[in-house]
Design an enzyme around this catalytic site. Structure first.
Site, short mmCIF file in Angstrom:
data_model
loop_
_atom_site.label_atom_id
_atom_site.label_comp_id
_atom_site.label_asym_id
_atom_site.label_seq_id
_atom_site.Cartn_x
_atom_site.Cartn_y
_atom_site.Cartn_z
N GLU A 1 -34.38 -17.81 0.00
CA GLU A 1 -34.84 -17.14 1.06
C GLU A 1 -33.82 -16.92 1.97
O GLU A 1 -33.50 -17.32 3.08
CB GLU A 1 -35.91 -17.75 2.03
CG GLU A 1 -36.43 -16.84 3.10
CD GLU A 1 -37.44 -17.27 4.14
OE1 GLU A 1 -37.97 -16.54 4.93
OE2 GLU A 1 -37.67 -18.57 3.90
N LYS B 1 -37.61 -14.80 -1.57
CA LYS B 1 -38.35 -14.41 -0.25
C LYS B 1 -37.49 -13.53 0.72
O LYS B 1 -36.33 -14.16 1.17
CB LYS B 1 -38.91 -15.53 0.23
CG LYS B 1 -39.60 -15.29 1.67
CD LYS B 1 -40.44 -16.57 2.10
CE LYS B 1 -41.39 -16.05 3.41
NZ LYS B 1 -42.01 -17.33 3.75
#
Length: 296
Positions: A175, A212
């Site tokens: 992420e 993400k």
């Protein structure tokens, strides 16, 4: 690795719920839920209250495997129980794939980015994750400016730790969030996409990751990442957008599904009746599901 869980995450219809607020963000999450700081005393009681909140969400009839593919947990949540079972086991028994947040927060900003702080106990955490039947992990960095060297540092750190996670037969969610308020956000996203592609191309055929990412300014910027053979799924964080705005932006991006936290729980309150709570959660789940599966 659980092959049925892998298939659900890769091919299922739905989204990933993020219930992974850590120590630093927990007071704010509780306050937004209607539990002010002066209503509890000390860290232990704070974590008890946030586990009560998460338990209420997870056990709600609106929180079901027809809409929710997986759930990201905070470490303390992994070690606590819901209805007599460890949280990950409870989720898995109800058809929802459990993930674990493993980062320890962000370092100070440098070169336009915030790297992750060192994760000194990662091996111990990953061993416990295996014992608790966790499927994958999540770790967050933040990009504030389109600084090529800074963005490369972020991606390099993420993939280096990602490979350590892969060695435990867990799927890492990488992420590198792009701050939605940053100037030249779209430029940062282009640099990020290209750096991630380089790292993905360096993975072996048995190394698979998830990503993400912030919802991009220009729709379908991450198309190549979504289609890459080493990527199980690309999910999007709400990043400070309201749920309605995040949903509308998400609908423009084919193959991108949600992994929302604040946007999921925004209308929930500790003082709601069960009927009010479940209806508010159902409305949120339905709208995020729709944005994840129905594209413009």
């Amino acid at each position: 690795m659980n092959n049925s869980q892998f298939d659900k995450i890769k091919n299922g219809k739905g989204f990933i719920a993020a219930l992974d607020q850590s120590g630093g963000s927990t007071p704010k999450a509780l306050a937004e839920y209607g539990v002010p700081e002066d209503s509890y005393s000390g860290e232990d009681e704070m974590f008890d209250r946030v586990h009560q909140m998460r338990t209420r969400i997870i056990t709600s009839p609106a929180f079901d495997s027809d809409h929710i593919l997986g759930t990201i947990l905070f470490e303390q949540t992994m070690d606590r129980e819901i209805k007599g079972k460890y949280t990950a086991e409870y989720l898995a028994d109800n058809g929802i794939v459990p993930f674990l947040k493993v980062d320890k927060g962000l370092a100070e900003q440098e070169n336009g980015v915030q790297l992750m702080k060192p994760i000194h106990d990662l091996d111990d955490t990953l061993s416990r994750a295996n014992e608790r039947k966790i499927f994958g992990t999540k770790m967050r960095s933040v990009i504030h400016e389109p600084n090529p060297s800074g963005i490369k540092e972020v991606v390099d750190q993420q993939f280096e730790i990602g490979k350590q996670i892969l060695s435990y037969d867990l799927v890492p969610i990488i992420e590198p969030e792009v701050n939605i308020h940053s100037e030249n956000k779209e430029k940062s996203e282009e640099i990020l996409r290209d750096e991630i592609l380089k790292s993905l191309n360096g993975l072996s055929a048995d190394q698979n990751v998830m990503l993400k990412l912030s919802i991009p300014t220009n729709a379908n910027t991450y198309k190549e990442l979504i289609e890459h053979p080493r990527v199980v799924r690309v999910v999007a964080l709400s990043g400070g957008y309201s749920r309605d705005e995040a949903n509308e932006k998400l609908k423009e991006n084919h193959g991108l599904i949600a992994s929302f936290s604040r946007a999921l729980a925004a209308d929930l309150n500790a003082n709601q009746s069960d009927e009010e709570f479940n209806q508010a959660l159902k409305s949120a789940v339905d709208s995020i599901y729709d944005a994840s599966v129905n594209k413009k």
